[in-house]
Design an enzyme around this catalytic site. Structure first.
Site, PDB file in Angstrom:
ATOM      1  CB  CYS A  78      39.477  39.735  33.716  1.00  0.00           C
ATOM      2  SG  CYS A  78      39.124  39.920  35.446  1.00  0.00           S
ATOM      3  CG  HIS A  98      40.092  39.126  43.761  1.00  0.00           C
ATOM      4  ND1 HIS A  98      38.916  39.824  43.754  1.00  0.00           N
ATOM      5  CD2 HIS A  98      40.758  39.515  42.648  1.00  0.00           C
ATOM      6  CE1 HIS A  98      38.855  40.603  42.679  1.00  0.00           C
ATOM      7  NE2 HIS A  98      39.950  40.426  41.985  1.00  0.00           N
ATOM      8  CD  GLU A 119      61.592  20.700  46.363  1.00  0.00           C
ATOM      9  OE1 GLU A 119      62.751  21.118  46.602  1.00  0.00           O
ATOM     10  OE2 GLU A 119      61.353  19.824  45.500  1.00  0.00           O
ATOM     11  CG  HIS A 169      43.361  43.656  42.278  1.00  0.00           C
ATOM     12  ND1 HIS A 169      43.047  44.454  41.196  1.00  0.00           N
ATOM     13  CD2 HIS A 169      42.622  42.535  42.123  1.00  0.00           C
ATOM     14  CE1 HIS A 169      42.138  43.848  40.458  1.00  0.00           C
ATOM     15  NE2 HIS A 169      41.869  42.674  40.991  1.00  0.00           N
TER      16      HIS A 169
HETATM   17 ZN    ZN Z   1      40.406  41.359  40.172  1.00  0.00          ZN
END
Ligand code: ZN
Length: 221
Positions: A78, A98, A119, A169
């Site tokens: 990531c 996730h 809201e 995902h």
């Molecule tokens: Zn992921």
């Protein structure tokens, strides 16, 4: 917990996110940028058991300057995605979830998640109750790092959004600091779940109250 230590904060948040079902099965996580340093978890580790010494520290150019104490740990896939939000938005924290709510919400819409008049939209910076909240949806890729270019384009195209959904995902969410990123993530997750449940009830989450359809699906004859 040392409230000011980014390593401690990441570990505590990962335990919370695990309990919420956001980072189960080693997926997801959170990265913090503090004083020019970026703190990030390794790839494929149980996020609920993360220890402060397990983290990578990078400079703002993305170079690793401190490695975890344990051998054999790799940086999260990531990383380029987290850096998109750090660089393009000046974010202080980026979270990847996730969550089933986020995943299901991507199945309800084509290219953009949309809701209005809820809201919890007000928990997202810059969004009011009467606005329409829009989150872009990217198509998933086989490898998470291959999402980076599409995410960068979506961040540029949707300057109002503090999140990017990824089909089937999950979601990336950011904020000015970890407190805002956590708040944003909780509000977005609520809105994703609300949209899914409204659709289950036959309600249209994009319909404005007071209009003839009043949130109910339009009947066409
Ligand atoms: Zn992921």
């Amino acid at each position: 917990m040392d409230e000011g230590d980014p390593r401690e904060i990441i570990c505590a948040l990962c335990r919370q996110f695990y309990d919420q079902g956001w980072v189960s099965g080693t997926g997801g996580g959170i990265s913090l940028r503090v004083d020019g340093r970026v703190y990030m978890a390794p790839s494929g580790v149980m996020k609920e058991r993360l220890q402060p010494a397990d983290l990578f520290v990078l400079d703002e150019a993305g170079e690793v300057i401190e490695r975890p104490q344990a051998e054999g740990l790799r940086l999260s896939q990531c990383a380029p995605l987290f850096f998109n939000a750090f660089n393009a938005r000046g974010a202080g924290a980026v979270l990847h979830s996730h969550s089933v709510n986020a995943m299901l919400a991507t199945l309800l819409y084509e290219g953009e998640f949309r809701v209005t008049h809820l809201e919890m939209m007000k928990g997202i910076r810059g969004v009011g109750y009467h606005d329409e909240l829009v989150v872009p949806i990217l198509e998933n890729t086989a490898h998470e790092c291959d999402l980076a270019d599409a995410m960068a384009r979506a961040i540029e195209a949707y300057p109002q959004s503090h999140a990017v959904l990824v089909r089937r995902h999950g979601v990336y969410v950011w904020g000015a600091d970890w407190v805002e990123a956590k708040t944003h993530a909780e509000c977005y997750d609520y809105l994703f779940e609300a949209a899914v449940r409204m659709r289950q009830l036959g309600l249209d989450p994009t319909a404005r109250p007071g209009t003839p359809d009043n949130g109910k699906p339009r009947v066409t004859h």
